[in-house]
Structures are given as C-alpha cells and as structure tokens.
Design a protein around this motif. Structure first.
Motif, PDB file in Angstrom:
ATOM      1  N   GLN A 148      60.084  -3.671   3.074  1.00 54.31           N
ATOM      2  CA  GLN A 148      59.979  -2.332   2.498  1.00 54.31           C
ATOM      3  C   GLN A 148      58.534  -1.881   2.312  1.00 54.31           C
ATOM      4  O   GLN A 148      58.293  -0.731   1.924  1.00 54.31           O
ATOM      5  CB  GLN A 148      60.700  -2.297   1.138  1.00 54.31           C
ATOM      6  CG  GLN A 148      62.168  -2.679   1.213  1.00 54.31           C
ATOM      7  CD  GLN A 148      62.958  -1.807   2.171  1.00 54.31           C
ATOM      8  OE1 GLN A 148      62.756  -0.590   2.219  1.00 54.31           O
ATOM      9  NE2 GLN A 148      63.840  -2.417   2.946  1.00 54.31           N
ATOM     10  N   GLN A 149      57.574  -2.754   2.588  1.00 53.78           N
ATOM     11  CA  GLN A 149      56.171  -2.421   2.353  1.00 53.78           C
ATOM     12  C   GLN A 149      55.535  -1.777   3.579  1.00 53.78           C
ATOM     13  O   GLN A 149      55.596  -2.329   4.677  1.00 53.78           O
ATOM     14  CB  GLN A 149      55.383  -3.679   1.976  1.00 53.78           C
ATOM     15  CG  GLN A 149      55.863  -4.347   0.709  1.00 53.78           C
ATOM     16  CD  GLN A 149      55.850  -3.394  -0.470  1.00 53.78           C
ATOM     17  OE1 GLN A 149      54.822  -2.799  -0.798  1.00 53.78           O
ATOM     18  NE2 GLN A 149      57.003  -3.241  -1.105  1.00 53.78           N
ATOM     19  N   LEU A 197      63.839   3.058  14.706  1.00 55.05           N
ATOM     20  CA  LEU A 197      63.176   2.817  13.431  1.00 55.05           C
ATOM     21  C   LEU A 197      63.017   4.140  12.697  1.00 55.05           C
ATOM     22  O   LEU A 197      62.944   5.201  13.318  1.00 55.05           O
ATOM     23  CB  LEU A 197      61.795   2.186  13.644  1.00 55.05           C
ATOM     24  CG  LEU A 197      61.752   0.794  14.274  1.00 55.05           C
ATOM     25  CD1 LEU A 197      60.305   0.368  14.500  1.00 55.05           C
ATOM     26  CD2 LEU A 197      62.469  -0.228  13.394  1.00 55.05           C
ATOM     27  N   SER A 198      62.948   4.076  11.386  1.00 53.81           N
ATOM     28  CA  SER A 198      62.701   5.271  10.583  1.00 53.81           C
ATOM     29  C   SER A 198      61.659   4.949   9.528  1.00 53.81           C
ATOM     30  O   SER A 198      61.477   3.791   9.149  1.00 53.81           O
ATOM     31  CB  SER A 198      63.994   5.759   9.919  1.00 53.81           C
ATOM     32  OG  SER A 198      64.522   4.765   9.059  1.00 53.81           O
ATOM     33  N   GLY A 199      60.979   5.986   9.052  1.00 50.90           N
ATOM     34  CA  GLY A 199      59.973   5.782   8.020  1.00 50.90           C
ATOM     35  C   GLY A 199      58.671   5.257   8.591  1.00 50.90           C
ATOM     36  O   GLY A 199      58.477   5.181   9.809  1.00 50.90           O
ATOM     37  N   PRO A 200      57.760   4.854   7.718  1.00 56.19           N
ATOM     38  CA  PRO A 200      56.457   4.353   8.169  1.00 56.19           C
ATOM     39  C   PRO A 200      56.571   2.964   8.781  1.00 56.19           C
ATOM     40  O   PRO A 200      57.597   2.290   8.651  1.00 56.19           O
ATOM     41  CB  PRO A 200      55.636   4.319   6.876  1.00 56.19           C
ATOM     42  CG  PRO A 200      56.659   4.068   5.809  1.00 56.19           C
ATOM     43  CD  PRO A 200      57.878   4.836   6.241  1.00 56.19           C
ATOM     44  N   LEU A 201      55.516   2.547   9.445  1.00 56.58           N
ATOM     45  CA  LEU A 201      55.448   1.187   9.968  1.00 56.58           C
ATOM     46  C   LEU A 201      55.489   0.205   8.799  1.00 56.58           C
ATOM     47  O   LEU A 201      54.786   0.372   7.803  1.00 56.58           O
ATOM     48  CB  LEU A 201      54.151   1.010  10.764  1.00 56.58           C
ATOM     49  CG  LEU A 201      53.970  -0.323  11.494  1.00 56.58           C
ATOM     50  CD1 LEU A 201      54.983  -0.449  12.627  1.00 56.58           C
ATOM     51  CD2 LEU A 201      52.542  -0.437  12.035  1.00 56.58           C
ATOM     52  N   ARG A 202      56.319  -0.824   8.907  1.00 56.63           N
ATOM     53  CA  ARG A 202      56.472  -1.806   7.832  1.00 56.63           C
ATOM     54  C   ARG A 202      55.679  -3.074   8.134  1.00 56.63           C
ATOM     55  O   ARG A 202      55.299  -3.333   9.276  1.00 56.63           O
ATOM     56  CB  ARG A 202      57.951  -2.171   7.657  1.00 56.63           C
ATOM     57  CG  ARG A 202      58.870  -0.987   7.456  1.00 56.63           C
ATOM     58  CD  ARG A 202      58.634  -0.280   6.144  1.00 56.63           C
ATOM     59  NE  ARG A 202      59.570   0.831   5.960  1.00 56.63           N
ATOM     60  CZ  ARG A 202      59.590   1.621   4.902  1.00 56.63           C
ATOM     61  NH1 ARG A 202      58.728   1.429   3.915  1.00 56.63           N
ATOM     62  NH2 ARG A 202      60.464   2.603   4.811  1.00 56.63           N
ATOM     63  N   ARG A 203      55.486  -3.870   7.095  1.00 55.93           N
ATOM     64  CA  ARG A 203      54.721  -5.106   7.256  1.00 55.93           C
ATOM     65  C   ARG A 203      55.520  -6.202   7.946  1.00 55.93           C
ATOM     66  O   ARG A 203      54.940  -7.142   8.487  1.00 55.93           O
ATOM     67  CB  ARG A 203      54.243  -5.602   5.888  1.00 55.93           C
ATOM     68  CG  ARG A 203      53.182  -4.723   5.259  1.00 55.93           C
ATOM     69  CD  ARG A 203      52.751  -5.245   3.904  1.00 55.93           C
ATOM     70  NE  ARG A 203      52.210  -6.596   3.988  1.00 55.93           N
ATOM     71  CZ  ARG A 203      51.809  -7.291   2.922  1.00 55.93           C
ATOM     72  NH1 ARG A 203      51.909  -6.766   1.710  1.00 55.93           N
ATOM     73  NH2 ARG A 203      51.322  -8.507   3.071  1.00 55.93           N
TER      74      ARG A 203
END
Length: 296
Positions: A173-174, A249-255
């Motif tokens: 989630q980060q 994928l959705s949202g920002p790039l995750r760690r």
C-alpha cells in the motif's frame, strides 16, 4: 526504515500438489513420501502413454477403477483450518470426472479446472485443463493481534521494521519514492516456486515499459522514476511465451508487488499432480504432505 523485502509463507501445502508432483519432498513421513512418489510415477507414465496415443490422460467417467471409492470422493473438500493461516483453498471433485480448484491468498483468487481420476486406491490424479495463470496479490488486513503489536511498537511502520508484523501488506500500500527500488516477487502462492527464464515488466501511462532485473530466485526489482507517470499494468513473460501476460494496475506506483502464478500452466510441472488418499482423525482426507483437504 530499512526496505525489507516481504517473505510470504512459502511452505509445501496441500494445494501445492496442483502445481507440483506429489512426493517432491513435502510428504509428512517416509511412508507417505514413498506412496506419493509411486503414485506420481504412475500418473506420469499414464500421461506419457496417453500423449503418445493422442488421447486424454484421464479415463472416461463411465469406467472408474473402483466405483465405490470414486463415489465416496465426489464432493467438496476444503483445506484444514489448522493449515490455512494466510490462505483459503477448496477442491470440488465432481461425479462427471471434472474438478474445480479455488485458492484465495493475500487478496488474490486463482481458479483451476480439469479432470480427475483414481490411481488404484491410493491417490487422485488431476489433469488441469484451464487455470488463472497469473494473479496480483493486493495484501490483507492486519489482525487485531498484529495491530496491538504495532501500537506497542509506536507505529505500523516501526512494527514492520522490527519484524513484529508481516511487511507485505504494508509495503503493498506504500507509494514508491524516487531512488528506492520497487520490489516484485513472482511465485506459486503456496511453495514459492521460481519461474526460470521469466521476465517481469511494468508499463507506464506515458508509454514506457520498464523491465525488472532478477535479484535472486523469484525476486525482481526495478528503479523507475515514479514522478514521471503512474503505472498502467504489470506483466510477466514466461520462458515459453512470446508476449507478456498483463494485469491492470491502479493508483500510484507501489513499493512492492506480489505476482502469483500457476506453475503447471506456465510449463513447470514435471508430472501430473496427485493427491494421496489417507485417513486422519478417523476420517478420509486428501493429503499432499504438509496439509490436508477434509470433507466439507
């Protein structure tokens, strides 16, 4: 905080037999291992004979080896609650010789369909025909006990850094930050099987496709600039594939991303998967060595 690569539980569990031949070192004891190896060898021999003859390895439902035993196995089987932990799995053996396998793990669901048959009175052989070859784990909610650990540590981030709670659900989630690697794991969700020759990549909204570097085994990483454009999709190209298999994928790039794949569908099964028929707690169970399916 140290960027710890999360380690999902990678044990030989019952549903792993849907991807690996039984008797691959996961059996509960030497006797079970020997029986399982013999059953797997018979399944492999039958599959080879069927392939050379141009026929299906599974027999016609009208000619079962043992009608009474076969009838007693028809129905829904679920992974023993004592074995589940982070996963949930069930297997339905149907009277018409078909089966359906379902696996839910870390927010992802995978299904597999095919045909089943008896191997003598000792095992059930599965012949997969279709499968969800690739799935993206989205994580899970932390348990009340894990949240108590986090509160005692001062924060969830600190609890992750100290190893008090699993890192995966938090890292998924980060948002990624510039200069930090994006970690990706590619594995069978139950046994952590690596895929030799596989490539992993992320495609971004600006048209870039960045291929990840393999770090070791089933671990990959890439270092894109997350500020340039959000990710559009993540993909895997297995050794026998010509093109990538993409997941949105959705949202920002995750760690961190965890990709779950079916080793059989990807071409990494050495022989047809089998389940050993056994008895536990006075009732019949289907055993793949480290866990059990029980009647539900």
């Amino acid at each position: 905080m140290t960027n710890r690569l999360p380690r999902f539980r990678a044990a030989c569990m019952i549903a792993a037999s849907l991807c690996l031949p039984f008797g691959s070192g996961c059996a509960a004891d030497a006797d079970d291992a020997a029986r399982a190896a013999q059953a797997a060898a018979r399944a492999a021999e039958a599959a080879a004979d069927a392939a050379s003859a141009g026929t299906d390895a599974a027999p016609a439902p009208s000619a079962p080896a043992d009608p009474a035993l076969r009838a007693s196995l028809v129905g829904r089987w679920a992974m023993d609650e004592d074995e589940r932990e982070e996963l949930d799995s069930d297997l339905e053996l149907r009277a018409d010789g078909r089966y359906e396998f379902r696996l839910r793990f870390a927010g992802a669901e995978r299904r597999q369909h095919g045909r089943w048959r008896l191997l003598g009175r000792e095992a059930v052989a599965l012949a997969p025909e279709s499968s969800d070859a690739l799935a993206l784990a989205t994580g899970r909610a932390y348990t009340a006990e894990e949240l108590r650990q986090a509160a005692a540590a001062g924060s969830l981030e600190q609890a992750v850094a100290l190893g008090l709670v699993p890192a995966g659900p938090w890292l998924m989630q980060q948002p990624a930050t510039a200069g930090e690697p994006v970690s990706i794991t590619l594995s069978d969700p139950l046994v952590g099987v690596a895929a030799p020759g596989a490539a992993v990549a992320i495609e971004f909204a600006d048209g870039r496709t960045v291929e990840a570097s393999r770090v070791a085994g089933n671990e990959f990483e890439l270092r894109p600039d997350p500020a340039r454009a959000p990710p559009r999709r993540i993909g895997v190209r297995f050794a026998r594939d010509r093109d990538y298999r993409w997941l949105a994928l959705s949202g920002p790039l995750r760690r961190y991303y965890a990709l779950l794949f079916d080793a059989c569908e990807a071409g990494h099964c050495g022989s047809p998967p089998v389940l050993l028929i056994t008895r536990q707690r006075g009732e019949r169970a289907l055993n793949a060595g480290f866990g059990l399916y029980r009647r539900r």
